[in-house]
Design a protein around this motif. Structure first.
Motif, PDB file in Angstrom:
ATOM      1  N   VAL A  95       0.806  -1.522   0.162  1.00 13.91           N
ATOM      2  CA  VAL A  95      -0.224  -0.172   0.020  1.00 13.91           C
ATOM      3  C   VAL A  95       0.854   1.118  -0.115  1.00 13.91           C
ATOM      4  CG1 VAL A  95      -1.740   1.503   1.349  1.00 13.91           C
ATOM      5  CG2 VAL A  95      -1.691  -0.705   0.802  1.00 13.91           C
ATOM      6  N   ILE A  96       1.905   1.295   0.999  1.00 15.08           N
ATOM      7  CA  ILE A  96       2.782   1.922   1.405  1.00 15.08           C
ATOM      8  C   ILE A  96       3.423   2.706  -0.436  1.00 15.08           C
ATOM      9  CG2 ILE A  96       4.249   3.272   1.876  1.00 15.08           C
ATOM     10  CD1 ILE A  96       2.058   4.104   3.622  1.00 15.08           C
ATOM     11  N   ALA A  97       3.859   1.482  -0.855  1.00 17.57           N
ATOM     12  CA  ALA A  97       4.870   1.621  -2.254  1.00 17.57           C
ATOM     13  C   ALA A  97       3.687   2.172  -3.465  1.00 17.57           C
ATOM     14  CB  ALA A  97       5.126   0.325  -2.439  1.00 17.57           C
ATOM     15  N   PHE A  98       2.297   1.680  -3.578  1.00 16.37           N
ATOM     16  CA  PHE A  98       1.932   2.312  -4.421  1.00 16.37           C
ATOM     17  C   PHE A  98       1.389   3.561  -4.024  1.00 16.37           C
ATOM     18  CE2 PHE A  98      -0.076  -2.074  -5.167  1.00 16.37           C
ATOM     19  CZ  PHE A  98       0.718  -2.098  -6.407  1.00 16.37           C
ATOM     20  N   LEU A  99       0.850   4.090  -2.803  1.00 19.62           N
ATOM     21  CA  LEU A  99       1.349   5.312  -2.683  1.00 19.62           C
ATOM     22  C   LEU A  99       1.852   6.807  -2.962  1.00 19.62           C
ATOM     23  CD1 LEU A  99      -0.784   7.429  -0.987  1.00 19.62           C
ATOM     24  CD2 LEU A  99       0.836   7.168   1.298  1.00 19.62           C
ATOM     25  N   LEU A 100       3.043   6.116  -2.690  1.00 18.92           N
ATOM     26  CA  LEU A 100       4.106   6.973  -3.261  1.00 18.92           C
ATOM     27  C   LEU A 100       4.556   6.585  -4.294  1.00 18.92           C
ATOM     28  CD1 LEU A 100       7.222   5.346  -0.614  1.00 18.92           C
ATOM     29  CD2 LEU A 100       6.096   7.318  -0.476  1.00 18.92           C
ATOM     30  N   ALA A 101       4.450   5.633  -5.336  1.00 20.99           N
ATOM     31  CA  ALA A 101       4.495   5.374  -6.940  1.00 20.99           C
ATOM     32  C   ALA A 101       3.382   6.265  -7.365  1.00 20.99           C
ATOM     33  CB  ALA A 101       4.083   4.268  -7.222  1.00 20.99           C
TER      34      ALA A 101
END
Length: 156
Positions: A95-101
């Protein structure tokens, strides 16, 4: 294959790097928003607020995960037994990786579009902020790979 101790230490190092990259991005975007001459230009773009929120989300998540990763690295066992922490790592990292992306894409996109309208320091800082967030995303993306190996407790 690498030993479990080296993988655990790598995870800890990547969590710290993610925290540092997101914090640097957040500080730079806040300083840019507060700066006098470009304050109204930069603050008025709502997309940069999303970039700020993505960086803040990365920091918050990293701060939550850091004590668990430190304990795991030092004691070589999980603080909470069972499948909860491996599953939390797996889904939380994704989830955080998608938010950062999405923050990276938005930051670079709006900086590129804004470049045609205005020239100057605002855009350069937008690119730098997005670049730092990109580095945070890359470290988080590597973490998603490492934590996916441990999803069902069969890994390290």
């Amino acid at each position: 294959m690498a030993s479990s101790k080296s993988i655990i230490n790598t995870i800890l190092a990547l969590r710290i790097l993610t925290l540092l990259f997101c914090a640097a991005s957040l500080v730079l975007i806040i300083l840019t928003m507060l700066r006098g001459s470009i304050k109204s230009e930069f603050r008025g773009i709502k997309s940069y607020r999303y970039v700020l929120g993505a960086a803040a989300g990365g920091i918050l998540y990293s701060l939550i995960q850091l004590p668990f990763a430190m304990y795991h690295a030092v004691k070589e066992k999980r603080l909470i037994r069972g499948k909860f922490l491996p599953m939390f790592d797996f889904y939380g990292d994704k989830v955080i990786a998608f938010l950062l992306a999405s923050g990276v894409g938005l930051g670079f996109g709006v900086s590129f579009e804004f470049k045609d309208i205005k020239r100057g320091e605002t855009i350069e800082r937008g690119y730098i902020t997005s670049g730092l967030l990109l580095a945070g995303f890359i470290t988080m993306a590597i973490l998603t790979i490492l934590t996916s190996m441990n999803r069902k407790g069969r890994g390290f």
